[in-house]
Design a protein around this motif. Structure first.
Motif, mmCIF file in Angstrom:
data_model
loop_
_atom_site.group_PDB
_atom_site.id
_atom_site.type_symbol
_atom_site.label_atom_id
_atom_site.label_comp_id
_atom_site.label_asym_id
_atom_site.label_seq_id
_atom_site.Cartn_x
_atom_site.Cartn_y
_atom_site.Cartn_z
ATOM 1 N N LEU A 39 3.955 -7.117 1.571
ATOM 2 C CA LEU A 39 5.285 -7.473 2.074
ATOM 3 C C LEU A 39 5.581 -8.956 1.815
ATOM 4 C CD1 LEU A 39 6.792 -6.443 5.474
ATOM 5 C CD2 LEU A 39 6.849 -8.821 4.796
ATOM 6 N N ALA A 40 4.621 -9.823 2.175
ATOM 7 C CA ALA A 40 4.837 -11.268 1.983
ATOM 8 C C ALA A 40 5.038 -11.610 0.518
ATOM 9 C CB ALA A 40 3.643 -12.041 2.557
ATOM 10 N N MET A 41 4.277 -10.985 -0.339
ATOM 11 C CA MET A 41 4.373 -11.294 -1.769
ATOM 12 C C MET A 41 5.723 -10.869 -2.335
ATOM 13 S SD MET A 41 1.450 -10.507 -4.588
ATOM 14 C CE MET A 41 1.482 -11.323 -6.190
ATOM 15 N N ILE A 42 6.217 -9.706 -1.940
ATOM 16 C CA ILE A 42 7.517 -9.235 -2.432
ATOM 17 C C ILE A 42 8.637 -10.135 -1.939
ATOM 18 C CG2 ILE A 42 9.210 -7.362 -2.234
ATOM 19 C CD1 ILE A 42 6.890 -5.395 -2.271
ATOM 20 N N VAL A 43 8.605 -10.517 -0.655
ATOM 21 C CA VAL A 43 9.673 -11.345 -0.097
ATOM 22 C C VAL A 43 9.678 -12.725 -0.738
ATOM 23 C CG1 VAL A 43 10.510 -12.473 1.996
ATOM 24 C CG2 VAL A 43 9.764 -10.096 2.085
ATOM 25 N N VAL A 44 8.514 -13.353 -0.847
ATOM 26 C CA VAL A 44 8.455 -14.711 -1.400
ATOM 27 C C VAL A 44 8.901 -14.736 -2.855
ATOM 28 C CG1 VAL A 44 6.913 -16.610 -2.002
ATOM 29 C CG2 VAL A 44 6.710 -15.513 0.228
ATOM 30 N N LEU A 45 8.424 -13.792 -3.657
ATOM 31 C CA LEU A 45 8.829 -13.776 -5.069
ATOM 32 C C LEU A 45 10.315 -13.451 -5.208
ATOM 33 C CD1 LEU A 45 5.832 -12.137 -6.959
ATOM 34 C CD2 LEU A 45 6.348 -14.536 -6.583
ATOM 35 N N GLY A 330 -1.409 1.587 2.755
ATOM 36 C CA GLY A 330 -1.072 0.207 3.102
ATOM 37 C C GLY A 330 -0.144 -0.431 2.084
ATOM 38 N N THR A 331 -0.392 -0.183 0.786
ATOM 39 C CA THR A 331 0.454 -0.760 -0.256
ATOM 40 C C THR A 331 1.855 -0.166 -0.207
ATOM 41 O OG1 THR A 331 -1.483 -1.118 -1.671
ATOM 42 C CG2 THR A 331 0.677 -1.151 -2.734
ATOM 43 N N LEU A 332 1.961 1.140 -0.007
ATOM 44 C CA LEU A 332 3.277 1.773 0.056
ATOM 45 C C LEU A 332 4.080 1.293 1.260
ATOM 46 C CD1 LEU A 332 2.490 5.455 -1.016
ATOM 47 C CD2 LEU A 332 3.626 3.673 -2.349
ATOM 48 N N ILE A 333 3.405 1.182 2.412
ATOM 49 C CA ILE A 333 4.112 0.678 3.602
ATOM 50 C C ILE A 333 4.582 -0.753 3.362
ATOM 51 C CG2 ILE A 333 3.826 -0.004 6.015
ATOM 52 C CD1 ILE A 333 1.941 2.382 6.342
ATOM 53 N N GLY A 334 3.686 -1.594 2.824
ATOM 54 C CA GLY A 334 4.070 -2.969 2.529
ATOM 55 C C GLY A 334 5.170 -3.055 1.497
ATOM 56 N N GLY A 335 5.122 -2.178 0.477
ATOM 57 C CA GLY A 335 6.158 -2.182 -0.551
ATOM 58 C C GLY A 335 7.522 -1.811 0.005
ATOM 59 N N CYS A 384 2.671 -3.835 -6.259
ATOM 60 C CA CYS A 384 2.091 -2.572 -5.766
ATOM 61 C C CYS A 384 0.941 -2.118 -6.662
ATOM 62 C CB CYS A 384 3.169 -1.500 -5.687
ATOM 63 S SG CYS A 384 4.419 -1.799 -4.411
ATOM 64 N N GLY A 385 1.103 -2.285 -7.969
ATOM 65 C CA GLY A 385 0.028 -1.927 -8.885
ATOM 66 C C GLY A 385 -1.224 -2.753 -8.626
#
Length: 414
Positions: A39-45, A330-335, A384-385
């Motif tokens: 989640l943090a990585m997607i938002v920051v980027l 976990g990755t899908l929820i975060g994504g 996600c990958g």
């Protein structure tokens, strides 16, 4: 419905059943940690993409995408513009003259880049017409030596429309130094604010006035400014146009003047992405600790499975399935949460500002006074990958240890 043994047991181990509640709890914390990292990585980027988009729109909306410069002043710019417009990538071509100088006002000085433009056509290649906050671009009249300055310059000198300021430009001469300063009095007829550094480094005058300052004929210009469809194709497009015009012309483009800035922003995004990936990696490798605890807890179960015929490969697959399920969920929820947050982060910051009454990004301090966000599918897929791959790699060592458990030893000490 038939399911392979490894998948059936591996998925069961991720759910709490009586004495397995602690193991299930640490599985859940690993899953939550991975989700938060993604989640943090997607938002920051996404926010970095938004800032890069804002800076690109503002800076590249003001500076030329490309210019076709004559070896000597161009007497008639229209044939050059017509030749450029034959290229399908060119959307507009207007006259343009550029010179460097110094502004002087009441003893204070600053460097300035003066652009000689045609006010009637500047809107085809520039966003400045939409960002005039005082005066008007149409007030640039030939022979009146009017100037439109940026907001930062105006605030630095405390200028308003109607004030006069002195422009100092270097001029070649026969004096011993070879260069003498030429002074020209300019009338402030407008102020623009695009919200970028250009507000403090750029000024606009009429192209006829620029010609007069350079001792040219009133209709002569230095170059023809081009607007292109694809900014990153500007070097190739301008080179093609210049080559078609002959040896008397050369091409220039935004990568020479602003390329270092955008290269720095790209490098910054890459480095922050790598740092955030470390957070995802730490969360993913928490799965190692989770699975090692599961292996220790399930030693007797593993021994029983081995005694009834399960192979080491099947035992290894059980724990690889468990770790992979934790990683995928976990990755899908975060994504999903990251995509939702990235799409709404601007509104969230605006709501916080309204509730708190404080401006997080004050326009007096920052060029961009909001928190822009641009979600890119490629970034989401890459993040996600990476989460999937790191989660899978984290399962290998604990699964290998589980496969090496000897049934007799495990049952003896269980």
């Amino acid at each position: 419905m038939f399911r392979p043994l490894s998948i059936f047991i591996g998925t069961r181990y991720t759910r709490a059943k009586r004495r397995n509640r602690f193991v299930s709890f640490i599985s859940m914390t690993s899953m939550i940690g991975l989700a938060l990292g993604v989640l943090a990585m997607i938002v920051v980027l996404s926010v970095m993409n938004g800032f890069q988009r804002e800076m690109s729109n503002r800076i590249l909306g003001m500076v030329p995408h490309a210019t076709i410069i004559g070896a000597k002043p161009i007497d008639d710019w229209r044939p050059v513009a017509e030749a450029a417009l034959k290229n399908p990538e060119v959307t507009a071509a207007v006259p343009f003259t550029e010179m460097d100088g110094m502004l002087s006002f009441k003893g204070s000085m600053q460097p300035i880049q003066i652009s000689g433009i045609d006010p009637a056509q500047e809107g085809k290649v520039s966003i400045v017409t939409r960002h005039i906050v005082q005066g008007s671009l149409e007030d640039l009249k030939p022979g009146e030596f009017g100037v439109v300055l940026g907001d930062i310059t105006a605030r630095r000198f405390r200028l308003t429309v109607g004030d006069k300021i002195t422009l100092i430009v270097p001029e070649a001469s026969t004096a011993p130094g070879g260069i003498t300063p030429r002074l020209q009095r300019l009338n402030v007829v407008g102020i623009f604010k695009v919200g970028a550094e250009l507000d403090g480094t750029m000024g606009l005058i009429h192209m006829a006035d620029a010609a007069a300052i350079a001792h040219w004929e009133p209709n002569q210009v230095q170059s023809v400014r081009l607007a292109v469809k694809d900014l990153y194709a500007a070097p190739q497009v301008s080179q093609q146009v210049a080559a078609g015009l002959g040896a008397g012309y050369k091409a220039d483009d935004w990568t020479h003047t602003q390329g270092s800035l955008f290269s720095a922003m790209k490098m910054e995004k890459t480095m922050i992405g790598l740092l955030l990936l470390m957070i995802v990696a730490v969360a993913a490798f928490n799965i190692i600790a989770t699975l090692i605890m599961v292996v220790n807890d399930k030693g007797a179960d593993i021994a029983i499975l081995r005694t009834i015929g399960a192979t080491p490969r099947q035992i290894m697959a059980i724990f690889m399935v468990q770790g992979t399920v934790i990683g995928i969920v976990g990755t899908l929820i975060g994504g999903v949460l990251g995509v939702i947050a990235a799409l709404n982060v601007s509104e969230l910051v605006g709501w916080v500002e309204r509730v708190s009454g404080q401006h997080i990004f004050s326009s007096d301090v920052y060029f961009v006074s909001n928190l822009p966000s641009e979600l890119q599918g490629g970034d989401v897929a890459l993040i996600c990958g990476a989460g999937f791959v790191l989660s899978f790699l984290a399962t290998l060592y604990p699964a290998y240890r589980a496969a090496q458990i000897q049934p007799a030893h495990a049952l003896r000490y269980s």
